[in-house]
Structure formats: structure tokens, C-alpha cells
Motif scaffolding. Structure first.
Motif, PDB file in Angstrom:
ATOM      1  N   PRO A   1       0.805  -1.239   0.000  1.00 59.34           N
ATOM      2  CA  PRO A   1       0.000   0.000   0.000  1.00 59.34           C
ATOM      3  C   PRO A   1       0.829   1.274   0.000  1.00 59.34           C
ATOM      4  N   VAL A   2       1.986   1.253   0.654  1.00 58.29           N
ATOM      5  CA  VAL A   2       2.827   2.454   0.673  1.00 58.29           C
ATOM      6  C   VAL A   2       3.407   2.710  -0.707  1.00 58.29           C
ATOM      7  N   ILE A   3       3.920   1.661  -1.352  1.00 54.90           N
ATOM      8  CA  ILE A   3       4.452   1.831  -2.704  1.00 54.90           C
ATOM      9  C   ILE A   3       3.358   2.309  -3.645  1.00 54.90           C
ATOM     10  N   LEU A   4       2.160   1.740  -3.542  1.00 53.81           N
ATOM     11  CA  LEU A   4       1.043   2.159  -4.391  1.00 53.81           C
ATOM     12  C   LEU A   4       0.737   3.637  -4.193  1.00 53.81           C
ATOM     13  N   ALA A   5       0.658   4.075  -2.942  1.00 53.66           N
ATOM     14  CA  ALA A   5       0.340   5.476  -2.672  1.00 53.66           C
ATOM     15  C   ALA A   5       1.420   6.408  -3.202  1.00 53.66           C
ATOM     16  N   LEU A   6       2.679   6.037  -3.000  1.00 51.31           N
ATOM     17  CA  LEU A   6       3.781   6.878  -3.485  1.00 51.31           C
ATOM     18  C   LEU A   6       3.765   6.970  -5.011  1.00 51.31           C
ATOM     19  N   CYS A   7       3.434   5.859  -5.665  1.00 52.82           N
ATOM     20  CA  CYS A   7       3.363   5.872  -7.124  1.00 52.82           C
ATOM     21  C   CYS A   7       2.255   6.796  -7.613  1.00 52.82           C
ATOM     22  N   ILE A   8       1.099   6.754  -6.955  1.00 49.95           N
ATOM     23  CA  ILE A   8      -0.020   7.618  -7.353  1.00 49.95           C
ATOM     24  C   ILE A   8       0.344   9.088  -7.157  1.00 49.95           C
ATOM     25  N   ILE A   9       1.005   9.394  -6.044  1.00 46.48           N
ATOM     26  CA  ILE A   9       1.432  10.784  -5.808  1.00 46.48           C
ATOM     27  C   ILE A   9       2.385  11.230  -6.915  1.00 46.48           C
ATOM     28  N   GLY A  10       3.308  10.343  -7.297  1.00 45.31           N
ATOM     29  CA  GLY A  10       4.225  10.676  -8.387  1.00 45.31           C
ATOM     30  C   GLY A  10       3.504  10.904  -9.693  1.00 45.31           C
ATOM     31  N   GLY A  11       2.505  10.067  -9.999  1.00 48.40           N
ATOM     32  CA  GLY A  11       1.742  10.237 -11.230  1.00 48.40           C
ATOM     33  C   GLY A  11       0.957  11.530 -11.254  1.00 48.40           C
ATOM     34  N   LEU A  12       0.375  11.894 -10.115  1.00 53.26           N
ATOM     35  CA  LEU A  12      -0.408  13.138 -10.052  1.00 53.26           C
ATOM     36  C   LEU A  12       0.495  14.367 -10.155  1.00 53.26           C
ATOM     37  N   SER A  13       1.650  14.322  -9.505  1.00 52.29           N
ATOM     38  CA  SER A  13       2.565  15.472  -9.607  1.00 52.29           C
ATOM     39  C   SER A  13       3.076  15.616 -11.030  1.00 52.29           C
ATOM     40  N   MET A  14       3.322  14.494 -11.696  1.00 54.23           N
ATOM     41  CA  MET A  14       3.734  14.532 -13.096  1.00 54.23           C
ATOM     42  C   MET A  14       2.617  15.101 -13.970  1.00 54.23           C
ATOM     43  N   ALA A  15       1.369  14.777 -13.641  1.00 53.21           N
ATOM     44  CA  ALA A  15       0.239  15.305 -14.398  1.00 53.21           C
ATOM     45  C   ALA A  15       0.173  16.829 -14.303  1.00 53.21           C
TER      46      ALA A  15
END
Length: 408
Positions: free
Chosen positions: A226-240
Motif C-alpha cells: 500500500p505504501v508503494i502504491l500510494a507513493l506511485c499515485i502521488i508521483g503520477g499526479l505530480s507529473m500530471a
């Protein structure tokens, strides 16, 4: 005493200590690889109006020049880690840059928009390898005490690549058209790829068999944490946020009340302000923790989005500088955090890095295509709303992760 040694031994792989000649060479070559990689990915951004004219396509369609490359990277990221585990990370990274450079240079000969997009997809597919395995490579060959510093220097190289990809195209295009840009940056990628192959030490890992299950699910399996998943989503949103605003800004600067034309390259001089961000955010993370550093970066993204609302060249310059600084700092923390988390919970660091980049470039792909369409249909206000929404969601998710993860 350890810092004075060239190598320390962990398991069967020699770990290279900081402030040694081999350490500096690794970081210099990897930073050059990141520079070439990101320059090839992002050079179409300032050229979107020229590409629309050259290929007679509507402005809303030009975002595909970036999105097809990042979409192809998504495919490449699925196979990058298992392929690099099979043939070795250094050969995989070198071949990635060489092939991407050839695809990029061939774009100068593209007779139609469709062929140009196909070549961009080929470049994106092959470019996926280096960013997918670079941080995992550093995790294996660099001593633990130098991890944060090594990660930040590599990300600074990618930041410099982003700067080259945005600053070089317009002056080069003024000399030889957009075709010259593709040839020059393609040649740069080929040369750096050869240097990566020749100068980087191998990580010492034994080759692993290439299994279909690893190719199809190796990276995605990392998202079960879950931590890796959340960090990945944050990275995707910041990239967006980052890509959406940068994709649409050339059209805004070409339109009234600015009508800058080729002079818009002066605004892109704000981009190099972000090159120092990874080092600054590394210090914040060391003192306050990665969660605090990430929240600082996300707050900077939202502040930059607000600044870009104003119809002023000076405000846009400041806003782009802050946007770049905040994004690159956030990315440097998140990408290293994911790899460290994977190491702590016993998962493959290369596959976790690939998972992060899968979501990261998914954000780029969707936002890159959506931003030009939003510009065409709703103007700058619609683009700002997209960026603000992504930034707010990422900030909320980061607060949750910070509360549930121990400070390191």
C-alpha cells in the motif's frame, strides 16, 4: 574511514563509497544518461505550435507528440526490469539510449504526422529502460551512506535534460527547423549510450531467467504494497500537474496578449532553476523526513499553478521556475522513497522503480493529451483546473502516507 575507501563489500557485490573517483564517474555518466533520456522525451513541448503547422494538424492533437512517447514508455517499463535483470543493467541502459537516439534522429525524415508519432513511440519504448533501472542500479552499487546524494545527483541530470529539451529546440529550429532538433538530440542520445556501456561498472548481479510471469506482472506486483502504491499515485499526479501545464504553455505564450513566438524561449530559462531542487529536497528529507519534503514539493506545485493564472510574462517566468523546482524536488524524493521501501519489505527494487515510473508516465500520458485538448476547448482556465485538482489530490494522499509511515 569508510568514505576514504573506494569500495565496501556487501554480500557478493562491491558497494562504492562516496567521494571516490569511481563514485564520481558513475554519477557523471548516469546524470548524462538522464540528460539525454529526458531531452529526447520532452523536446517536442516547445515545438508543438511548429509541429501543428508543419504537419497541418489541429493544436489539440499536437499533445500526442509527447503522449505517444510516454504511453510507449509504459509498455517499455513493464519489460525493462526483467530484461535488464537478464542481460545486465549497464548493457540495457546503454542499448536503450542508442536505440532511442536512432528513432529520434529518424523523425527528421518523417513524411507524415502518423510516421512521426510512430517514431516517437519507438523512442519512448526504448527510453523506458534507463529511468526504470537507474535508481535500482545505484541502490546496488553505491554505499548506503551515499544513497540520497547519489539519487539527487542523478535526478539533477534528468532535470538538466528537461532543461535542454525545452531550451535547445527553439534556437536550433530557428537555424534548421524542427528536423535539426531531432537529429542533434538523437545523436546526443547515441553518444551518451555508448559512454554508459563503456564507462559504468557492472553491478555484479547474476543474470536472471526471463519468465513470462515476470514480464507481465513483475512491476505491477510491487503495487500490492500500500505504501508503494500510494507513493506511485502521488508521483503520477505530480507529473500530471507538471506536464499538463508545460504542454499548454507554448500555446498560451503564442496567443494574445503575449504573442511571443520564438521569444518564448526566454520564459523557458526558468527551467534551469529547478536543477538544484534534488539537492535542496535531499537536505529537507534528511532533517525532516521524506513525507515533509514531499508535502513541501506538492505545496510548491499548487503555488506555482496559482502564479500561472496571472496574464504576466514575469509571473509566468516565476511560476514556471517554482513549478520546475517543486516538481523535480518531489520526484527526487518519491523515486528514491519507492526503491527504499521495496528494499525494506523485501521486494525487487528494479521492479518497484518500474512500477513507480509506470504510474508516473501514465500521469504524463493522460495529462499531456488532455491539456492540449482542454486548451483548445476551454482555454487556460481549464488547464489550470486540471493541474489544481491533481495537486490537491496528491497532497491529501501524501498526508495519509506520512501519518502511516515511520519517519526515516
Amino acid at each position: 574511514m569508510a568514505a576514504m575507501l573506494d569500495l565496501t563489500q556487501t554480500g557478493s557485490i562491491a558497494r562504492i563509497a562516496a567521494r571516490t573517483s569511481r563514485y564520481r564517474r558513475i554519477l557523471l555518466v548516469l546524470a548524462a544518461g538522464g540528460l539525454a533520456n529526458f531531452a529526447v522525451v520532452y523536446f517536442p513541448q516547445p515545438l508543438l505550435p511548429q509541429l501543428a503547422s508543419a504537419f497541418a494538424v489541429p493544436p489539440g492533437a499536437t499533445g500526442l507528440a509527447l503522449s505517444v512517447a510516454t504511453a510507449a514508455m509504459l509498455v517499455g517499463l513493464v519489460v525493462a526490469a526483467p530484461v535488464s535483470d537478464r542481460i545486465g543493467r549497464v548493457p540495457a541502459m546503454g542499448a536503450s539510449l542508442v536505440l532511442a537516439g536512432l528513432f529520434c534522429a529518424a523523425g527528421a525524415l518523417a513524411p507524415t504526422w502518423e510516421v512521426f508519432l510512430l517514431l516517437r513511440a519507438g523512442a519512448g519504448l526504448t527510453l523506458a529502460v534507463l529511468p526504470a533501472v537507474a535508481l535500482a542500479y545505484l541502490r546496488d552499487v553505491v554505499h548506503d551512506d551515499a544513497q540520497l546524494e547519489a539519487n539527487s545527483i542523478y535526478i539533477s541530470g534528468t532535470a538538466l535534460g528537461g532543461a535542454v529539451g525545452r531550451l535547445a529546440p527553439l534556437p536550433l529550429a530557428a537555424v534548421g527547423g524542427w528536423q535539426l532538433v531531432t537529429v542533434v538530440l538523437g545523436a546526443l542520445s547515441v553518444v551518451v549510450g555508448v559512454l554508459v556501456w563503456m564507462l559504468l561498472p557492472r553491478d555484479g548481479a547474476d543474470p536472471k531467467p526471463l519468465r513470462a510471469g515476470d514480464v507481465l506482472g513483475g512491476a505491477v506486483s510491487s503495487l500490492r504494497d500500500p505504501v508503494i502504491l500510494a507513493l506511485c499515485i502521488i508521483g503520477g499526479l505530480s507529473m500530471a500537474v507538471f506536464v499538463g501545464l508545460y504542454n499548454a504553455i507554448p500555446f498560451r505564450l503564442d496567443a494574445p496578449p503575449f504573442s511571443l513566438g520564438a521569444a518564448e524561449v526566454l520564459v523557458y530559462l526558468a527551467y534551469p532553476l529547478g536543477i538544484a531542487a534534488p539537492a535542496v529536497f535531499r537536505r529537507v528529507a534528511t532533517r525532516r523526513g521524506r513525507g515533509a519534503a514531499t508535502l513541501l514539493g506538492l505545496g510548491g506545485l499548487l503555488a506555482a499553478t496559482a502564479l500561472l493564472i496571472a496574464p504576466s510574462v514575469i509571473t509566468i517566468f516565476v511560476g514556471l521556475g517554482l513549478l520546475t523546482f517543486a516538481f523535480l524536488g518531489t520526484h527526487s524524493i518519491l523515486s528514491g522513497w519507492v526503491v527504499e521501501r521495496a528494499h525494506d519489505v523485501g521486494r525487487s527494487t528494479a521492479r518497484a522503480s518500474s512500477a513507480y515510473l509506470l504510474v508516473y508516465y501514465l500521469g504524463s500520458t493522460l495529462s499531456g493529451a488532455a491539456s492540449t485538448q482542454l486548451w483548445q476547448g476551454g482555454g487556460w482556465t481549464a488547464v489550470i483546473m486540471l493541474a489544481a485538482t491533481a495537486g490537491i489530490v496528491a497532497s491529501a494522499l501524501c498526508l495519509i502516507v506520512r501519518r502511516r509511515s515511520p519517519r526515516r
